[in-house]
Each structure stands twice: as C-alpha cells, then as structure tokens.
Design a protein around this motif. Structure first.
Motif, PDB file in Angstrom:
ATOM      1  N   ASN A  24      -2.831 -11.713   2.052  1.00  0.00           N
ATOM      2  CA  ASN A  24      -1.369 -11.058   2.153  1.00  0.00           C
ATOM      3  C   ASN A  24      -0.855 -10.498   3.519  1.00  0.00           C
ATOM      4  N   ALA A  25      -1.505 -10.981   4.658  1.00  0.00           N
ATOM      5  CA  ALA A  25      -1.350 -10.388   5.930  1.00  0.00           C
ATOM      6  C   ALA A  25       0.210 -10.501   6.364  1.00  0.00           C
ATOM      7  N   GLY A  26       0.537  -9.473   6.818  1.00  0.00           N
ATOM      8  CA  GLY A  26       2.045  -9.436   7.265  1.00  0.00           C
ATOM      9  C   GLY A  26       2.950  -8.765   6.011  1.00  0.00           C
ATOM     10  N   ARG A  27       2.297  -8.880   4.811  1.00  0.00           N
ATOM     11  CA  ARG A  27       3.266  -8.404   3.561  1.00  0.00           C
ATOM     12  C   ARG A  27       2.622  -6.893   3.181  1.00  0.00           C
ATOM     13  N   VAL A  28       3.550  -5.896   2.799  1.00  0.00           N
ATOM     14  CA  VAL A  28       3.181  -4.832   2.418  1.00  0.00           C
ATOM     15  C   VAL A  28       2.955  -5.015   0.707  1.00  0.00           C
ATOM     16  N   LEU A  29       1.462  -4.153   0.512  1.00  0.00           N
ATOM     17  CA  LEU A  29       1.043  -4.453  -1.091  1.00  0.00           C
ATOM     18  C   LEU A  29       1.311  -3.001  -1.239  1.00  0.00           C
ATOM     19  N   THR A  30       1.853  -2.736  -2.537  1.00  0.00           N
ATOM     20  CA  THR A  30       1.996  -1.196  -2.881  1.00  0.00           C
ATOM     21  C   THR A  30       0.693  -0.823  -3.276  1.00  0.00           C
ATOM     22  N   HIS A  31       0.618   0.511  -3.592  1.00  0.00           N
ATOM     23  CA  HIS A  31      -0.693   1.221  -4.046  1.00  0.00           C
ATOM     24  C   HIS A  31      -0.793   0.509  -5.553  1.00  0.00           C
ATOM     25  N   ARG A  32       0.264   0.191  -6.197  1.00  0.00           N
ATOM     26  CA  ARG A  32      -0.225  -0.274  -7.560  1.00  0.00           C
ATOM     27  C   ARG A  32      -0.771  -1.731  -7.607  1.00  0.00           C
ATOM     28  N   GLN A  33      -0.419  -2.586  -6.662  1.00  0.00           N
ATOM     29  CA  GLN A  33      -0.990  -3.960  -6.659  1.00  0.00           C
ATOM     30  C   GLN A  33      -2.345  -3.732  -6.064  1.00  0.00           C
ATOM     31  N   HIS A  43      -6.841   1.992 -13.223  1.00  0.00           N
ATOM     32  CA  HIS A  43      -6.755   2.945 -12.110  1.00  0.00           C
ATOM     33  C   HIS A  43      -5.476   2.937 -11.419  1.00  0.00           C
ATOM     34  N   VAL A  44      -4.607   2.565 -11.867  1.00  0.00           N
ATOM     35  CA  VAL A  44      -3.080   2.348 -11.151  1.00  0.00           C
ATOM     36  C   VAL A  44      -2.566   3.686 -10.494  1.00  0.00           C
ATOM     37  N   GLN A  45      -3.000   4.876 -11.019  1.00  0.00           N
ATOM     38  CA  GLN A  45      -2.574   6.210 -10.487  1.00  0.00           C
ATOM     39  C   GLN A  45      -3.770   6.810  -9.535  1.00  0.00           C
ATOM     40  N   ASP A  46      -4.742   6.019  -9.119  1.00  0.00           N
ATOM     41  CA  ASP A  46      -5.783   6.643  -8.589  1.00  0.00           C
ATOM     42  C   ASP A  46      -5.608   6.374  -6.851  1.00  0.00           C
ATOM     43  N   VAL A  47      -4.692   6.766  -6.398  1.00  0.00           N
ATOM     44  CA  VAL A  47      -4.053   6.535  -4.934  1.00  0.00           C
ATOM     45  C   VAL A  47      -5.000   6.865  -3.973  1.00  0.00           C
ATOM     46  N   GLN A  48      -5.884   8.138  -4.228  1.00  0.00           N
ATOM     47  CA  GLN A  48      -6.867   8.563  -3.396  1.00  0.00           C
ATOM     48  C   GLN A  48      -7.966   7.676  -3.343  1.00  0.00           C
ATOM     49  N   THR A  66      -8.172   0.229  13.000  1.00  0.00           N
ATOM     50  CA  THR A  66      -7.185   1.099  13.046  1.00  0.00           C
ATOM     51  C   THR A  66      -5.698   0.629  13.463  1.00  0.00           C
ATOM     52  N   ARG A  67      -5.863  -0.452  14.330  1.00  0.00           N
ATOM     53  CA  ARG A  67      -4.619  -0.832  14.881  1.00  0.00           C
ATOM     54  C   ARG A  67      -4.009  -1.977  13.864  1.00  0.00           C
ATOM     55  N   LEU A  68      -4.728  -2.800  12.829  1.00  0.00           N
ATOM     56  CA  LEU A  68      -4.227  -3.577  12.068  1.00  0.00           C
ATOM     57  C   LEU A  68      -3.830  -3.295  10.653  1.00  0.00           C
ATOM     58  N   ILE A  69      -4.568  -2.278  10.155  1.00  0.00           N
ATOM     59  CA  ILE A  69      -4.275  -1.784   8.949  1.00  0.00           C
ATOM     60  C   ILE A  69      -3.271  -0.749   8.950  1.00  0.00           C
ATOM     61  N   VAL A  70      -1.992  -0.942   8.541  1.00  0.00           N
ATOM     62  CA  VAL A  70      -0.973   0.048   8.606  1.00  0.00           C
ATOM     63  C   VAL A  70      -0.421   0.496   7.356  1.00  0.00           C
ATOM     64  N   THR A  71      -0.442   1.714   7.430  1.00  0.00           N
ATOM     65  CA  THR A  71       0.122   2.594   6.203  1.00  0.00           C
ATOM     66  C   THR A  71       1.546   2.674   6.106  1.00  0.00           C
ATOM     67  N   GLU A  72       2.153   2.084   4.892  1.00  0.00           N
ATOM     68  CA  GLU A  72       3.559   2.246   4.941  1.00  0.00           C
ATOM     69  C   GLU A  72       3.864   3.392   3.807  1.00  0.00           C
ATOM     70  N   PRO A  73       3.997   4.514   4.408  1.00  0.00           N
ATOM     71  CA  PRO A  73       4.136   5.964   3.704  1.00  0.00           C
ATOM     72  C   PRO A  73       4.871   5.972   2.427  1.00  0.00           C
ATOM     73  N   GLY A  74       4.102   6.155   1.290  1.00  0.00           N
ATOM     74  CA  GLY A  74       4.675   6.371  -0.069  1.00  0.00           C
ATOM     75  C   GLY A  74       4.823   4.925  -0.696  1.00  0.00           C
ATOM     76  N   GLY A  76       2.512   1.679   0.292  1.00  0.00           N
ATOM     77  CA  GLY A  76       1.303   0.941   0.222  1.00  0.00           C
ATOM     78  C   GLY A  76       0.568   0.674   1.730  1.00  0.00           C
ATOM     79  N   TYR A  77      -0.088  -0.329   1.817  1.00  0.00           N
ATOM     80  CA  TYR A  77      -0.611  -0.524   3.049  1.00  0.00           C
ATOM     81  C   TYR A  77      -0.311  -2.228   3.502  1.00  0.00           C
ATOM     82  N   ARG A  78      -0.418  -2.608   4.496  1.00  0.00           N
ATOM     83  CA  ARG A  78      -0.130  -3.860   5.182  1.00  0.00           C
ATOM     84  C   ARG A  78      -1.108  -4.300   6.320  1.00  0.00           C
ATOM     85  N   LEU A  79      -1.481  -5.551   6.236  1.00  0.00           N
ATOM     86  CA  LEU A  79      -2.692  -5.895   7.254  1.00  0.00           C
ATOM     87  C   LEU A  79      -1.731  -6.958   8.196  1.00  0.00           C
TER      88      LEU A  79
END
Length: 85
Positions: A24-33, A43-48, A66-74, A76-79
């Motif tokens: 899913n490169a380029g797309r934000v994936l939510t914590h839940r996803q 484990h949908v609540q286990d964000v840690q 570090t450069r490619l895995i981007v945190t989308e605060p609140g 999820g994450y995006r590659l």
C-alpha cells in the motif's frame, strides 16, 4: 528484504507489517487496519504494538527505514513510494 543494498533480517511479524505497508505504498494505513491485518481483530486497540514494531523496522532498515516509514500522527503509518527492495 534489502535496504541500501544490505540484506535485512526481519521477524515474521516485522515482515508482515512491512509487506502490508509496501503493498500500500503511498497510502496511509490506519492503526486499526494495520493491527487487524498483522495481529488480528482482537488487537485493534493495541497501538503500542505498532509503535514498537515500526521502531524495530526503522532501526533494522537504517536510514532508509527512518526516511521511508512515515508516521501520520493520530492516524497510522505510510510507506513512501520506492526505496526498499
């Protein structure tokens, strides 16, 4: 998996997480996803879990991770597109 031409050894869970991000490169994936796909619906609540495993991935992949895995605060994450083999 290789990063900057170097082979990277990942645990099965780290690999599953990275594979999902890569598919899913380029797309934000939510914590839940991410949690549902990698750890299961219980484990949908286990964000840690995500914070720890994303940290492991970034460390193992070095500057590329570090450069490619981007945190989308609140959210999820995006590659970012490209960069990992």
């Amino acid at each position: 998996v290789t990063a900057d031409g170097t082979a990277v050894v990942l645990s099965p869970r780290e690999y599953d997480l990275l594979e999902l991000l890569a598919r899913n490169a380029g797309r934000v994936l939510t914590h839940r996803q991410l949690l549902t796909a990698v750890w299961g619906p219980a484990h949908v609540q286990d964000v840690q879990y995500l914070r720890v495993y994303v940290g492991h991935l970034r460390q193992k992949l070095g500057p590329a991770g570090t450069r490619l895995i981007v945190t989308e605060p609140g959210v999820g994450y995006r590659l970012l597109d490209g960069g990992l083999d």
